[in-house]
Design a protein around this motif. Sequence first.
Motif, PDB file in Angstrom:
ATOM      1  N   LYS A 102      45.218   6.862  15.112  1.00 41.23           N
ATOM      2  CA  LYS A 102      43.945   6.136  15.153  1.00 41.23           C
ATOM      3  C   LYS A 102      42.801   6.986  15.714  1.00 41.23           C
ATOM      4  N   TRP A 127      38.874   2.862  10.896  1.00 43.85           N
ATOM      5  CA  TRP A 127      40.037   1.986  10.827  1.00 43.85           C
ATOM      6  C   TRP A 127      39.690   0.518  11.044  1.00 43.85           C
ATOM      7  N   LYS A 128      38.697   0.234  11.868  1.00 45.27           N
ATOM      8  CA  LYS A 128      38.312  -1.160  12.078  1.00 45.27           C
ATOM      9  C   LYS A 128      37.742  -1.771  10.798  1.00 45.27           C
ATOM     10  N   LYS A 129      37.051  -0.964  10.004  1.00 45.24           N
ATOM     11  CA  LYS A 129      36.524  -1.436   8.711  1.00 45.24           C
ATOM     12  C   LYS A 129      37.675  -1.704   7.749  1.00 45.24           C
ATOM     13  N   GLU A 142      40.699  -2.594   8.515  1.00 47.75           N
ATOM     14  CA  GLU A 142      41.373  -3.817   8.954  1.00 47.75           C
ATOM     15  C   GLU A 142      40.571  -5.061   8.580  1.00 47.75           C
TER      16      GLU A 142
END
Length: 207
Positions: free
Chosen positions: A123, A132-134, A136
């Motif tokens: 990460k 990575w938040k996008k 998810e």
Amino acid sequence: HGTKGGSSVKTLCHPDGTPKVTGGTTSAGATQAVAVSSGTTLLDGTSEAAVTLKMAKAFKNELLARGYDVVMIRESDDVQLDNIARTVIANNVASAHIALHWDSTTADKGAFYMGVPDVESYKSMEPVASNWKKHEALGKALINGLSSNGTKIFSKGRMPMDLTQTSYSTIPSIDIELGDKTSNHGQDELKKLSKGVADGIDSYFGR
């Protein structure tokens, strides 16, 4: 899928050369993965590559009807682009990247997306760290859209996997498994799946 000879060519799993942290088609600890896997074969003898192409065309029509621009990675049986090349194309010209798949199991277990593993070394690697938040958020939106349209969802709709696609993506990017070897993939079902995924896209972009 849809690349003849793609399974005999290797590419780096991660852009920094670090080993894969989860299993799957390529085992954990490997630093190279097949450029494009041949995919599974559904129980009725249909190749995954053929099903995903039919689904992609149905999904394209649904998105066009909603006013989206659509870039197709392939619109024919054989397209000589590896997974990194496909991702780079999407990075350069798209606002989101969605890869359509059917899983190799035989349980008719439902749809799920490949989520970013909760492994700090992965990460914190770029471009994963910045995106990575996008990924998810997009995955959750697609699963919610599918569920709202009556599609069966596997478990919580998510399986951790450090895919080549996710490892190189600089835009919201998801690999979504829409069923498995035993799942219905008739035209009416593909239309329903297309509506569900498109509803998820609408939700993600606030439309």
